[in-house]
Enzyme design. Structure first.
Site, PDB file in Angstrom:
ATOM      1  N   THR A 123       0.832  -1.212   0.000  1.00 18.06           N
ATOM      2  CA  THR A 123       0.000   0.000   0.000  1.00 18.06           C
ATOM      3  C   THR A 123       0.868   1.266   0.000  1.00 18.06           C
ATOM      4  O   THR A 123       1.885   1.333   0.691  1.00 18.06           O
ATOM      5  CB  THR A 123      -0.921   0.012   1.240  1.00 18.06           C
ATOM      6  N   THR A 129      -5.996   1.387  -2.675  1.00 18.00           N
ATOM      7  CA  THR A 129      -6.343   0.048  -3.135  1.00 18.00           C
ATOM      8  C   THR A 129      -5.954  -0.186  -4.595  1.00 18.00           C
ATOM      9  O   THR A 129      -5.844  -1.322  -5.039  1.00 18.00           O
ATOM     10  CB  THR A 129      -7.866  -0.160  -2.986  1.00 18.00           C
ATOM     11  N   GLU A 243      -3.569 -15.139   2.960  1.00 19.56           N
ATOM     12  CA  GLU A 243      -3.736 -14.046   3.923  1.00 19.56           C
ATOM     13  C   GLU A 243      -5.213 -13.890   4.300  1.00 19.56           C
ATOM     14  O   GLU A 243      -5.564 -13.742   5.471  1.00 19.56           O
ATOM     15  CB  GLU A 243      -3.209 -12.750   3.299  1.00 19.56           C
TER      16      GLU A 243
HETATM   17  C1  LIG Z   1      -3.655  -0.915  10.652  1.00 23.29           C
HETATM   18  C2  LIG Z   1      -3.400  -1.187   9.205  1.00 23.29           C
HETATM   19  C3  LIG Z   1      -2.435  -2.113   8.841  1.00 23.29           C
HETATM   20  C4  LIG Z   1      -2.144  -2.343   7.496  1.00 23.29           C
HETATM   21  N1  LIG Z   1      -1.098  -3.166   7.159  1.00 23.29           N
HETATM   22  C5  LIG Z   1      -0.670  -3.206   5.865  1.00 23.29           C
HETATM   23  C6  LIG Z   1       0.538  -3.869   5.509  1.00 23.29           C
HETATM   24  O1  LIG Z   1       1.213  -4.475   6.345  1.00 23.29           O
HETATM   25  N2  LIG Z   1       0.956  -3.802   4.221  1.00 23.29           N
HETATM   26  C7  LIG Z   1       0.254  -3.138   3.256  1.00 23.29           C
HETATM   27  O2  LIG Z   1       0.690  -3.120   2.100  1.00 23.29           O
HETATM   28  N3  LIG Z   1      -0.915  -2.506   3.558  1.00 23.29           N
HETATM   29  C8  LIG Z   1      -1.383  -2.519   4.833  1.00 23.29           C
HETATM   30  N4  LIG Z   1      -2.542  -1.844   5.165  1.00 23.29           N
HETATM   31  C9  LIG Z   1      -3.269  -1.131   4.120  1.00 23.29           C
HETATM   32  C10 LIG Z   1      -4.643  -1.725   3.835  1.00 23.29           C
HETATM   33  O3  LIG Z   1      -4.487  -2.905   3.065  1.00 23.29           O
HETATM   34  C11 LIG Z   1      -5.470  -0.645   3.150  1.00 23.29           C
HETATM   35  O4  LIG Z   1      -5.719   0.367   4.117  1.00 23.29           O
HETATM   36  C12 LIG Z   1      -6.765  -1.177   2.610  1.00 23.29           C
HETATM   37  O5  LIG Z   1      -6.542  -2.103   1.584  1.00 23.29           O
HETATM   38  C13 LIG Z   1      -7.621  -0.040   2.083  1.00 23.29           C
HETATM   39  O6  LIG Z   1      -6.839   0.784   1.234  1.00 23.29           O
HETATM   40  P1  LIG Z   1      -6.730   2.359   1.486  1.00 23.29           P
HETATM   41  O7  LIG Z   1      -6.558   2.616   2.931  1.00 23.29           O
HETATM   42  O8  LIG Z   1      -5.724   2.927   0.571  1.00 23.29           O
HETATM   43  O9  LIG Z   1      -8.162   2.902   1.104  1.00 23.29           O
HETATM   44  P2  LIG Z   1      -8.611   3.500  -0.290  1.00 23.29           P
HETATM   45  O10 LIG Z   1      -8.181   2.652  -1.427  1.00 23.29           O
HETATM   46  O11 LIG Z   1      -8.242   4.942  -0.321  1.00 23.29           O
HETATM   47  O12 LIG Z   1     -10.189   3.362  -0.147  1.00 23.29           O
HETATM   48  C14 LIG Z   1     -10.931   4.138   0.820  1.00 23.29           C
HETATM   49  C15 LIG Z   1     -12.366   3.619   0.839  1.00 23.29           C
HETATM   50  O13 LIG Z   1     -12.926   3.731  -0.482  1.00 23.29           O
HETATM   51  C16 LIG Z   1     -13.409   2.476  -0.914  1.00 23.29           C
HETATM   52  N5  LIG Z   1     -13.136   2.351  -2.367  1.00 23.29           N
HETATM   53  C17 LIG Z   1     -11.984   2.636  -3.036  1.00 23.29           C
HETATM   54  N6  LIG Z   1     -12.139   2.387  -4.333  1.00 23.29           N
HETATM   55  C18 LIG Z   1     -13.403   1.928  -4.514  1.00 23.29           C
HETATM   56  C19 LIG Z   1     -14.149   1.461  -5.627  1.00 23.29           C
HETATM   57  N7  LIG Z   1     -13.640   1.439  -6.865  1.00 23.29           N
HETATM   58  N8  LIG Z   1     -15.423   1.054  -5.428  1.00 23.29           N
HETATM   59  C20 LIG Z   1     -15.973   1.074  -4.185  1.00 23.29           C
HETATM   60  N9  LIG Z   1     -15.310   1.491  -3.074  1.00 23.29           N
HETATM   61  C21 LIG Z   1     -14.038   1.895  -3.252  1.00 23.29           C
HETATM   62  C22 LIG Z   1     -12.642   1.440  -0.139  1.00 23.29           C
HETATM   63  O14 LIG Z   1     -13.368   0.244  -0.022  1.00 23.29           O
HETATM   64  C23 LIG Z   1     -12.451   2.136   1.203  1.00 23.29           C
HETATM   65  O15 LIG Z   1     -13.564   1.912   2.032  1.00 23.29           O
HETATM   66  C24 LIG Z   1      -2.899  -1.657   6.502  1.00 23.29           C
HETATM   67  C25 LIG Z   1      -3.895  -0.757   6.876  1.00 23.29           C
HETATM   68  C26 LIG Z   1      -4.147  -0.506   8.199  1.00 23.29           C
HETATM   69  C27 LIG Z   1      -5.196   0.514   8.557  1.00 23.29           C
END
Ligand SMILES: Cc1cc2nc3c(=O)[nH]c(=O)nc-3n(C[C@H](O)[C@H](O)[C@H](O)COP(=O)(O)OP(=O)(O)OC[C@H]3O[C@@H](n4cnc5c(N)ncnc54)[C@H](O)[C@@H]3O)c2cc1C
Length: 385
Positions: A123, A129, A243
């Site tokens: 990320t 995402t 995972e």
């Molecule tokens: C405590 C914690 C630990 C983590 N650990 C890791 C790790 O070890 N390694 C790593 O790589 N990542 C890690 N992550 C990242 C995690 O995988 C992401 O936070 C998660 O996948 C969501 O991505 P984002 O935060 O970028 O949200 P965004 O992609 O910005 O999305 C925000 C919201 O919008 C929604 N959304 C986005 N696009 C769409 C769409 N096209 N249609 C509908 N809804 C949409 C999403 O569902 C979400 O609810 C961690 C996150 C947290 C909070």
């Protein structure tokens, strides 16, 4: 779908180990946002984190069902496996796609726990995402790659020796296909800390040891590349089912913990001259949470069974993660409600577990992205993003 009886000794052994790490241990760490070193060391020593590493590399060579049972029991005991769950599955990418030399060099140390591979850098702040839009680059320079960029939410990076990193090696517009041009690297962070690698902790609502990581002209040996350059996105995807299944199992464990706590409390707390659990308004939400947990548990078992049979379990792994994350969150909410004011008191551990289990409808994949996967890949609906 019942579980093989031969998992009972593993479940009992995990429970016994976890009994040495009671609520007071976790509350202390939670206050300080400190890492559970002793707990992780005990799990490592007992071999539980090496469950999925084949015996030829010094692991326990257990099935996915057994690994899921381990994670479930940790959570059901009130402990927090998020501190180290990635040590169990991150190595899968190396196992499946690494060279014979990489496997021989790293897997035995990971199995023993001398080497921690529990940091997973995918990320990024801007791409979220949308992994294919990530901006971290790795440019070949002789016998090295030079890495520049930033990762966000790289959990456990401060408590890991190695990091599995996804970076772009071919600019998006020059890549052979939409998913090509990303590569996976196995980085020895001990070699590059302070030499292009900076790790900064991020304080979150629960004790999760997560960080942001910066790469500034970080030079790593070219043999850190895992598999074929440009194929990394596929490799990362191939690790995601494991995972999802394991984290779904953790959610089942959490749900069981919340349900057991609520049922016990509802049976003993007397208000208006009778146990609160005698009121249907109190017992029905507990029963509903139990039904939701059991349904999710069946899907977790189905996904694990398909996984260990080598079958495609993408849909089941996603559905298991979705159902289990919803079940644990519903059970957490119910548990707070059942306890009334005491649900908010630190010493009951409920508010801590409530904060911890909230994560799983967001990470490692959020609900909407699972729904999109099912809509597109199972139901044949148009891709929405
Ligand atoms: C405590 C914690 C630990 C983590 N650990 C890791 C790790 O070890 N390694 C790593 O790589 N990542 C890690 N992550 C990242 C995690 O995988 C992401 O936070 C998660 O996948 C969501 O991505 P984002 O935060 O970028 O949200 P965004 O992609 O910005 O999305 C925000 C919201 O919008 C929604 N959304 C986005 N696009 C769409 C769409 N096209 N249609 C509908 N809804 C949409 C999403 O569902 C979400 O609810 C961690 C996150 C947290 C909070």
């Amino acid at each position: 779908m019942t579980e093989a009886a031969d998992l009972a000794p593993i479940r009992e052994a995990v429970r016994a180990l976890c009994g040495n790490f009671p609520g007071a241990y976790w509350r202390g760490l939670d206050r300080e946002r400190a890492y559970p070193e002793e707990f992780v060391a005990a799990l490592t020593k007992a071999g539980f984190l090496a469950a999925l590493i084949p015996e030829e590399y010094g692991g326990s060579g257990l099935t996915m069902t057994a690994a899921a049972a381990i994670m479930e029991e940790i959570q059901a005991s009130g402990c927090n496996g998020a501190a180290c769950h990635a040590q169990m599955y991150t190595m899968g990418t190396v196992l499946r796609h690494g060279s014979a030399e990489q496997k021989a060099r790293y897997l035995p140390g990971i199995a023993r726990g001398d080497l921690r591979l529990q940091a997973f850098g995918v990320t990024e702040p801007t791409s979220g995402t949308d992994t294919l839009s990530l901006r971290t680059t790795a440019a070949r320079d002789g016998d090295h790659y030079v890495i520049n960029g930033q990762k966000l939410w790289t959990s456990r990076a401060e408590h890991s020796d190695l990091m599995l990193l996804l970076a772009r090696t071919t600019p998006r517009e020059q890549a052979a296909s939409r998913t090509a041009g990303l590569s996976v690297f196995l980085i020895d962070m001990r070699e590059v800390k302070g030499k292009g690698l900076t790790i900064r902790p991020i304080r979150t609502m629960m004790n999760h040891a997560t960080t942001e990581v910066f790469f500034e002209n970080m030079r790593v040996p070219a043999d850190n590349l895992v598999g074929v350059e440009g194929q990394g996105f596929r490799y990362i995807l191939s690790g995601m089912n494991a995972e999802r299944i394991l984290i779904a199992a953790e959610c089942i464990g959490d749900a069981k913990w919340f349900i057991a706590k609520a049922a016990a409390y509802a049976g003993e707390r007397v208000v208006f001259g009778r146990p609160i659990g005698q009121n249907q308004g109190v017992q029905f939400p507990i029963a509903r949470a139990y039904i939701g947990m059991r349904a999710a548990e069946l899907m977790v078992r189905e996904a694990a069974t398909l996984y260990e049979a080598g079958k495609n379990c993408g849909a089941e792994a996603n559905m298991a993660k979705h159902l289990a994350a919803e079940a644990s969150w519903a059970a957490a909410d119910m548990c707070v409600q059942t306890h009334g004011g005491f649900g908010f008191a630190e010493e009951f551990d409920i508010e801590r577990k409530f904060r911890e289990t909230r994560l799983y409808t967001v990470a490692p994949i959020s609900t909407n992205l699972i729904l999109s996967y099912i809509a597109e890949h199972v139901l044949g609906l148009p891709r929405s993003y």
